[in-house]
Motif scaffolding. Sequence first.
Motif, PDB file in Angstrom:
ATOM      1  N   VAL A 271       1.052  -1.094  -0.126  1.00 17.22           N
ATOM      2  CA  VAL A 271      -0.049  -0.524  -0.090  1.00 17.22           C
ATOM      3  C   VAL A 271       0.695   1.307   0.204  1.00 17.22           C
ATOM      4  N   CYS A 272       0.926   1.844  -1.239  1.00 16.45           N
ATOM      5  CA  CYS A 272       1.279   3.061  -0.900  1.00 16.45           C
ATOM      6  C   CYS A 272       0.763   4.657  -0.558  1.00 16.45           C
ATOM      7  N   PHE A 273       1.171   5.119   0.043  1.00 12.53           N
ATOM      8  CA  PHE A 273       0.822   6.138   0.579  1.00 12.53           C
ATOM      9  C   PHE A 273       1.005   8.298  -0.533  1.00 12.53           C
ATOM     10  N   VAL A 274       0.477   9.153  -1.182  1.00 13.94           N
ATOM     11  CA  VAL A 274       1.537   9.613  -2.478  1.00 13.94           C
ATOM     12  C   VAL A 274       0.983  10.958  -2.055  1.00 13.94           C
ATOM     13  N   ASP A 275       1.661  11.494  -1.525  1.00 13.29           N
ATOM     14  CA  ASP A 275       1.526  13.535  -1.022  1.00 13.29           C
ATOM     15  C   ASP A 275       3.073  14.019  -0.995  1.00 13.29           C
ATOM     16  N   THR A 276       2.632  14.635  -2.126  1.00 11.05           N
ATOM     17  CA  THR A 276       4.292  15.257  -2.541  1.00 11.05           C
ATOM     18  C   THR A 276       3.838  16.204  -4.245  1.00 11.05           C
ATOM     19  N   ALA A 277       4.127  17.818  -3.550  1.00 12.45           N
ATOM     20  CA  ALA A 277       4.454  18.640  -4.449  1.00 12.45           C
ATOM     21  C   ALA A 277       5.036  17.815  -5.557  1.00 12.45           C
ATOM     22  N   GLY A 278       6.366  16.768  -5.526  1.00 16.44           N
ATOM     23  CA  GLY A 278       7.174  16.942  -6.397  1.00 16.44           C
ATOM     24  C   GLY A 278       8.537  15.985  -5.530  1.00 16.44           C
ATOM     25  N   ALA A 279       8.975  15.490  -6.822  1.00 13.54           N
ATOM     26  CA  ALA A 279      10.359  14.931  -6.362  1.00 13.54           C
ATOM     27  C   ALA A 279      11.118  16.568  -5.789  1.00 13.54           C
ATOM     28  N   PHE A 280      12.374  16.235  -4.901  1.00 18.26           N
ATOM     29  CA  PHE A 280      13.114  17.708  -3.968  1.00 18.26           C
ATOM     30  C   PHE A 280      13.956  17.808  -5.923  1.00 18.26           C
ATOM     31  N   CYS A 281      13.530  18.976  -5.586  1.00 22.75           N
ATOM     32  CA  CYS A 281      15.027  19.431  -7.409  1.00 22.75           C
ATOM     33  C   CYS A 281      16.341  20.310  -6.149  1.00 22.75           C
ATOM     34  N   GLY A 282      17.249  19.655  -6.316  1.00 19.30           N
ATOM     35  CA  GLY A 282      18.384  19.802  -5.022  1.00 19.30           C
ATOM     36  C   GLY A 282      19.417  19.835  -5.778  1.00 19.30           C
ATOM     37  N   LEU A 283      20.540  20.056  -5.734  1.00 22.79           N
ATOM     38  CA  LEU A 283      22.124  20.157  -5.992  1.00 22.79           C
ATOM     39  C   LEU A 283      22.631  18.134  -5.716  1.00 22.79           C
ATOM     40  N   GLY A 284      22.215  17.975  -4.781  1.00 27.01           N
ATOM     41  CA  GLY A 284      22.519  16.438  -4.208  1.00 27.01           C
ATOM     42  C   GLY A 284      21.367  15.477  -5.116  1.00 27.01           C
ATOM     43  N   ALA A 285      20.289  16.080  -4.716  1.00 23.11           N
ATOM     44  CA  ALA A 285      19.145  14.960  -6.066  1.00 23.11           C
ATOM     45  C   ALA A 285      19.632  14.572  -7.422  1.00 23.11           C
ATOM     46  N   GLU A 286      20.170  15.840  -7.668  1.00 20.08           N
ATOM     47  CA  GLU A 286      20.479  15.564  -8.848  1.00 20.08           C
ATOM     48  C   GLU A 286      22.507  14.571  -9.030  1.00 20.08           C
ATOM     49  N   GLU A 287      22.990  14.655  -8.379  1.00 22.67           N
ATOM     50  CA  GLU A 287      24.061  14.385  -8.528  1.00 22.67           C
ATOM     51  C   GLU A 287      23.927  12.950  -8.050  1.00 22.67           C
ATOM     52  N   ARG A 288      23.364  12.616  -7.233  1.00 23.76           N
ATOM     53  CA  ARG A 288      22.282  10.869  -6.815  1.00 23.76           C
ATOM     54  C   ARG A 288      21.938  10.241  -7.591  1.00 23.76           C
ATOM     55  N   GLY A 289      21.116  11.023  -8.640  1.00 21.22           N
ATOM     56  CA  GLY A 289      20.325  10.721  -9.885  1.00 21.22           C
ATOM     57  C   GLY A 289      18.965  10.419  -9.541  1.00 21.22           C
ATOM     58  N   GLN A 290      18.480  11.349  -9.574  1.00 26.37           N
ATOM     59  CA  GLN A 290      16.622  11.689  -8.873  1.00 26.37           C
ATOM     60  C   GLN A 290      15.419  10.806 -10.217  1.00 26.37           C
TER      61      GLN A 290
END
Lengths: 291, 266
Positions: free
Chosen positions: B104-123
């Motif tokens: 069971v998944c509960f979804v509640d997010t404005a979106g995946a995080f937009c950040g430097l680390g997020a891109e470096e770690r392959g969002q």
Amino acid sequence: MDLRGLFKRPANELEKGGRTPAEATAADTFEVKRECPSCGAKIAESDLPDMYYVCTCGHHFRMNARQRIDFICDEGSFTEMFSDLETKDIINFPGYEKKLREARLSSGEDEAVICGTASVLGHKCAVFVMESLFMMGSMGTVVGERITRLFEYATEQGLPVVGFTVSGGARMQEGILSLMQMAKTSGAVKLHSDAGNFYLTVLTDPTTGGVTASFAMLGDIIMAEPGATVGFAGARVIEQTIRKKLPQGFQTAEFLLEHGFIDIITPRSEQKRVISTLLAMHEKGSGGDIS
Amino acid sequence: MSGGTPYDKVMLARAKGRATAAEYINRIFTDFIELHGDRHFADDKAVVGGVAYLAGMPVTVISMEKGKDTKSKVYRNFGAPNPEGYNKALRLMRQAEKFSRPVVCFVDTAGAFCGLGAEERGQGRAIAQNLAEMITLKTPIISIFIGEGGSGGALALACSDEVWMMENAIYSVISPEGCASILWKDSKKVKAAAQSLRLTAQDMQKLQVAEKVIPEKGSFDACCRTMAQDLRAAFDARRDIPKDELIKTRYERFRKYGAQIVPEDF
């Protein structure tokens, strides 16, 4: 194979061998030149095809999808598929019909991806090439459907897929149904993969958003063009979110290679050779599959 | 609380004080045990997962947690996952598959995080991987949208057999703010964007993106009790379905989103 000259076509009336007007004393009077954003060199538009759209400094200009097909696929080997699928304004989004008309005019294509089968130095494969001139390669239902059908066909036929990506992401004018294309295409890629087939992605400038977050990053081998922008979120959005300047070279192919997310950066002049070698190595019954 | 403009729904979906995933989990399941970490890099606080009982049936629960007060919101990164959050979710889904537990998944997010680390770690790669793996996961998955369903960041927990949406939840390819500024270069056109994007739970049902819209009326406790029963029934109905058929049906669910879905009243 020498590709030089493949794209040679007259760029203007003068090049067609027409009479040279008396007043045209300087060679650059009629010639359209493009400035390299990297080194500043001014290159004649008509010389670019022979240079694979690569500046002498190594900067890779964008190429349109048909040029890329001509450049990568063996002459006459490309057979287009699924071109009959027509884009509809499903959710009645303001201005979408007009945008589509403009995109068709500016790109000469009817959608942002071209799919089909071809051979690369004799190695047969299914191919998709995205078109940046069509709404920045954004993915709507038709783009998703063509790519999905291509993977389904390739799964059926046991063919490898070679895909060139260029995209701003999901096409917001199609609302949630464009987002669903990410799931649909990813599912089709997974089934193709589970059946033991090879998928090579070539990330070109720019590959971002929903395309990065779906089929672009699902290749068995991920190749990128030098300097290509590749990322999920837009750099401007990130800067606004974290309120910091991003480092030089952020979200380039080189940045992704450094962080371990792509396999290889291959300049355009090498691509045909490397792609064909990889296809050969993954050919079924090539002796590599020890069982 | 139904009716209102699409933008009203956006405001409701984001409203301060709206129930977050933890409150649903506490009421729908028993013996929830949180399991941390992606086994590669970190434990993403925006994604809360674990094991629990659903009316006596062991299940895996994965949620996006926004937090309630300022302190917990910051701790939860406002429910915006980093790649390690998606990687943790995938780890727990594979664990569920191994032990034949439904998810069971509960979804509640404005979106995946937009950040430097997020891109470096392959969002992008983290989301892509979840999409591909979820579609072929050999155990049933149901995703419930309780607030915001922001783009690929939401979809990465929603490649499921069924999507249920709370009456005032939303699901969109881009936020109305993003759409207004990118498309119309006018941040004042947010309301028009919310209208044009078709992002309400009711729109999702028309477009066959959601199977069920859950009314937000009566007591929250009673609503959660009904959800528990409905979830149990939905999983019971899939108990005897062969795994390959389960996957085929899930793939077909997404396969249908071609140009053929044209609701008459749009």
